[in-house]
Motif scaffolding. Structure first.
Motif, mmCIF file in Angstrom:
data_model
loop_
_atom_site.group_PDB
_atom_site.id
_atom_site.type_symbol
_atom_site.label_atom_id
_atom_site.label_comp_id
_atom_site.label_asym_id
_atom_site.label_seq_id
_atom_site.Cartn_x
_atom_site.Cartn_y
_atom_site.Cartn_z
ATOM 1 N N ARG A 1 4.031 8.643 -16.089
ATOM 2 C CA ARG A 1 5.468 8.841 -16.341
ATOM 3 C C ARG A 1 6.244 8.969 -15.042
ATOM 4 N NH1 ARG A 1 5.418 13.734 -20.158
ATOM 5 N NH2 ARG A 1 3.363 13.974 -19.273
ATOM 6 N N TRP A 2 5.683 9.682 -14.056
ATOM 7 C CA TRP A 2 6.354 9.796 -12.762
ATOM 8 C C TRP A 2 6.512 8.428 -12.104
ATOM 9 C CZ3 TRP A 2 9.308 13.100 -10.349
ATOM 10 C CH2 TRP A 2 9.293 14.435 -10.733
ATOM 11 N N LEU A 3 5.450 7.632 -12.116
ATOM 12 C CA LEU A 3 5.534 6.289 -11.518
ATOM 13 C C LEU A 3 6.592 5.447 -12.225
ATOM 14 C CD1 LEU A 3 1.785 5.501 -10.848
ATOM 15 C CD2 LEU A 3 3.593 5.751 -9.144
ATOM 16 N N HIS A 4 6.677 5.581 -13.538
ATOM 17 C CA HIS A 4 7.679 4.836 -14.298
ATOM 18 C C HIS A 4 9.096 5.213 -13.855
ATOM 19 C CE1 HIS A 4 9.871 3.137 -17.677
ATOM 20 N NE2 HIS A 4 10.482 4.308 -17.769
ATOM 21 N N TRP A 5 9.383 6.520 -13.799
ATOM 22 C CA TRP A 5 10.738 6.955 -13.477
ATOM 23 C C TRP A 5 11.093 6.737 -12.010
ATOM 24 C CZ3 TRP A 5 14.117 6.818 -16.942
ATOM 25 C CH2 TRP A 5 13.781 7.077 -18.266
ATOM 26 N N ILE A 6 10.128 6.847 -11.122
ATOM 27 C CA ILE A 6 10.387 6.526 -9.712
ATOM 28 C C ILE A 6 10.756 5.052 -9.588
ATOM 29 C CG2 ILE A 6 9.282 6.246 -7.450
ATOM 30 C CD1 ILE A 6 7.721 8.843 -8.086
ATOM 31 N N ALA B 1 20.338 -0.694 5.857
ATOM 32 C CA ALA B 1 19.079 -0.040 6.247
ATOM 33 C C ALA B 1 18.474 0.726 5.070
ATOM 34 C CB ALA B 1 19.322 0.889 7.430
ATOM 35 N N THR B 2 19.318 1.401 4.297
ATOM 36 C CA THR B 2 18.843 2.130 3.119
ATOM 37 C C THR B 2 18.256 1.169 2.099
ATOM 38 O OG1 THR B 2 20.507 3.839 3.450
ATOM 39 C CG2 THR B 2 19.558 3.670 1.247
ATOM 40 N N HIS B 3 18.952 0.069 1.853
ATOM 41 C CA HIS B 3 18.481 -0.939 0.896
ATOM 42 C C HIS B 3 17.120 -1.491 1.317
ATOM 43 C CE1 HIS B 3 19.054 -3.950 -2.246
ATOM 44 N NE2 HIS B 3 18.633 -4.851 -1.382
ATOM 45 N N THR B 4 16.974 -1.780 2.580
ATOM 46 C CA THR B 4 15.716 -2.329 3.092
ATOM 47 C C THR B 4 14.591 -1.303 3.017
ATOM 48 O OG1 THR B 4 16.978 -3.747 4.596
ATOM 49 C CG2 THR B 4 14.642 -3.443 5.077
ATOM 50 N N SER B 5 14.857 -0.096 3.470
ATOM 51 C CA SER B 5 13.829 0.950 3.477
ATOM 52 C C SER B 5 13.359 1.292 2.071
ATOM 53 C CB SER B 5 14.361 2.215 4.143
ATOM 54 O OG SER B 5 14.704 1.948 5.473
ATOM 55 N N LEU B 6 14.294 1.471 1.158
ATOM 56 C CA LEU B 6 13.904 1.811 -0.204
ATOM 57 C C LEU B 6 13.302 0.604 -0.932
ATOM 58 C CD1 LEU B 6 16.716 4.304 -1.201
ATOM 59 C CD2 LEU B 6 14.369 4.784 -0.511
ATOM 60 N N GLY B 7 13.608 -0.590 -0.485
ATOM 61 C CA GLY B 7 12.940 -1.782 -1.023
ATOM 62 C C GLY B 7 11.469 -1.806 -0.640
ATOM 63 N N VAL B 8 11.169 -1.397 0.574
ATOM 64 C CA VAL B 8 9.767 -1.295 1.006
ATOM 65 C C VAL B 8 9.060 -0.212 0.190
ATOM 66 C CG1 VAL B 8 8.280 -0.665 2.947
ATOM 67 C CG2 VAL B 8 10.211 -2.204 3.313
ATOM 68 N N LEU B 9 9.731 0.908 -0.032
ATOM 69 C CA LEU B 9 9.163 1.967 -0.859
ATOM 70 C C LEU B 9 8.924 1.482 -2.289
ATOM 71 C CD1 LEU B 9 8.297 4.911 -1.176
ATOM 72 C CD2 LEU B 9 10.693 5.459 -1.663
ATOM 73 N N LEU B 10 9.850 0.711 -2.839
ATOM 74 C CA LEU B 10 9.689 0.148 -4.175
ATOM 75 C C LEU B 10 8.473 -0.777 -4.238
ATOM 76 C CD1 LEU B 10 10.740 -0.216 -7.071
ATOM 77 C CD2 LEU B 10 12.254 -2.009 -6.199
ATOM 78 N N ALA B 11 8.275 -1.576 -3.215
ATOM 79 C CA ALA B 11 7.089 -2.450 -3.172
ATOM 80 C C ALA B 11 5.811 -1.617 -3.156
ATOM 81 C CB ALA B 11 7.157 -3.360 -1.946
ATOM 82 N N ALA B 12 5.812 -0.519 -2.410
ATOM 83 C CA ALA B 12 4.638 0.359 -2.372
ATOM 84 C C ALA B 12 4.396 1.003 -3.734
ATOM 85 C CB ALA B 12 4.826 1.433 -1.298
ATOM 86 N N VAL B 13 5.467 1.372 -4.434
ATOM 87 C CA VAL B 13 5.320 1.943 -5.771
ATOM 88 C C VAL B 13 4.763 0.890 -6.732
ATOM 89 C CG1 VAL B 13 6.586 2.912 -7.740
ATOM 90 C CG2 VAL B 13 7.058 3.727 -5.439
ATOM 91 N N PHE B 14 5.204 -0.354 -6.603
ATOM 92 C CA PHE B 14 4.659 -1.426 -7.449
ATOM 93 C C PHE B 14 3.161 -1.581 -7.233
ATOM 94 C CE2 PHE B 14 8.888 -3.866 -7.846
ATOM 95 C CZ PHE B 14 9.146 -3.288 -9.079
ATOM 96 N N VAL B 15 2.739 -1.582 -5.985
ATOM 97 C CA VAL B 15 1.308 -1.703 -5.679
ATOM 98 C C VAL B 15 0.553 -0.505 -6.256
ATOM 99 C CG1 VAL B 15 -0.378 -1.705 -3.794
ATOM 100 C CG2 VAL B 15 1.645 -3.154 -3.651
ATOM 101 N N THR B 16 1.127 0.685 -6.128
ATOM 102 C CA THR B 16 0.508 1.889 -6.679
ATOM 103 C C THR B 16 0.399 1.793 -8.196
ATOM 104 O OG1 THR B 16 1.425 3.197 -4.874
ATOM 105 C CG2 THR B 16 0.674 4.409 -6.815
ATOM 106 N N ARG B 17 1.444 1.299 -8.849
ATOM 107 C CA ARG B 17 1.412 1.159 -10.312
ATOM 108 C C ARG B 17 0.347 0.172 -10.748
ATOM 109 N NH1 ARG B 17 6.974 1.303 -13.512
ATOM 110 N NH2 ARG B 17 5.428 1.050 -15.117
#
Length: 98
Positions: free
Chosen positions: A20-25, A56-72
């Motif tokens: 559920r946390w991964l989903h909402w993140i 810069a925020t868009h790019t940084s959080l996009g990298v974080l989103l990619a990491a969350v996708f890999v984690t999911r």
């Protein structure tokens, strides 16, 4: 096989807390990407002082989103973390990949 043939073992009734946390993140990061992208690229003038920060925020959080996708994906491949609904009837072999 009928529903009464299903073993009486306790089945989970909710997804795990981690799932559920991964989903909402993921949902929050996708929403953030959309909002910051729209504001930074379409609604803000190119010379605005806040624009580089938004980019810069868009790019940084996009990298974080990619990491969350890999984690999911890794999380989904490790069995037992989500609800496993019983499949009964003709669709059982199809759902299990024949």
């Amino acid at each position: 096989m009928t529903p009464s043939d299903i073993p009486a073992s306790p089945m989970p009734v909710r997804y795990s807390r981690e799932t559920r946390w991964l989903h909402w993140i993921t949902a929050l990061l996708v929403l953030e990407q959309f909002v910051v992208g729209q504001v930074g690229w379409h609604l803000m003038d190119r010379s605005a002082p806040l624009r580089p920060w938004l980019v810069a925020t868009h790019t940084s959080l996009g990298v974080l989103l990619a990491a969350v996708f890999v984690t999911r994906i890794a999380w989904g491949l490790t069995a037992g973390r989500a609800i496993r609904f019983p499949v009964v009837g003709v669709q059982d072999p199809i759902a299990r990949g024949l």
